[in-house]
Design a protein around this motif. Sequence first.
Motif: not given
Length: 304
Positions: A198-201, A229-252
């Motif tokens: 929900w935080d990436l929606d 950006k904060d979510h991405f930066e944390y994952c980029y720093r703490e998961y150097p072996d790889g991570f995902i960031m699926p973002i949910t968006i709606h045309p509305d």
Amino acid sequence: MSLGGRKLLSFGVDVDAVSGWLGSYGGEDSPGDISRGMFAGEVGAPRLLKLFKKYGIKTTWFIPGHSLDTFPKEMAAVRDDGHEIGLHGYSHENPTAMSPQQQRDILEHTFKQLTEFAGKPPVGSVAPWWEVSKEGTEMLLEHGILYDHSFQHHDCLPYWLRMGDSWKNINYDEPAKTWMQPLKRGEETGMVEIAGNWDLDDLPPMMFIKSAPNSQGFVSPQVIEQKWKDHFEYCYREYPDGFIMPITIHPDVAGRPHVLMMLGRFIEWVNTHDGVEWVPMKDIAEQFRKSNPAPEGALMPKGL
């Protein structure tokens, strides 16, 4: 769980449009709300396609059958631009409110519908409103669905989806000992879970819904931009072996000028980081499956 060192971001576009008002938002009797659904299909969706084309990004569009039937030209443009198409119910129905037969009828109809439309069967699914029924996972496995995007056990790594978790609800009319029991984990399946979040929606903070008591709808996109950006930066720093960031968006929501501007800034900022890839969700599932053996004896998607 390994991702082969890859840093994978993905936009999941939920084309709820009119179906969102029919099935989840409480605007089915409001011509005004239905018109907002028309905006999503006829204006918002083409704007998003233009944005993705500008940045050379392939995405995943979860298209309810109702949206496919209502906006055939606009959805054909999604297909023709090479984006992945996944399942998302017919009228954005809540799976937990339906009988197993109703669920099966909708899945069979929309699976056939999307297969004929795209020229190949869908491999991913997201439950409307991220509400999942007890029967849903097994039905998806029976149809050969390779990944789901509805649960939220993790926020930056895929995992093998469990089926059959059980827990005891509190009943204040009974002795406390009747509910003092831990959650019991079910069995892992061979379906990859690319968790929702929900935080990436974009919808809860940036789309006003009259019937929702906690509806916001007027949160500044700059606030959401910084949050992402904060979510991405944390994952980029703490998961150097790889991570995902699926973002949910709606045309509305994402089809509005101020949100499109934010998405452009966010994409450009992410792209300043080394090793980042924008991919459709099927690529995430494929990478996870390639890097991690399925659980021994797990119920697998049909065809695997």
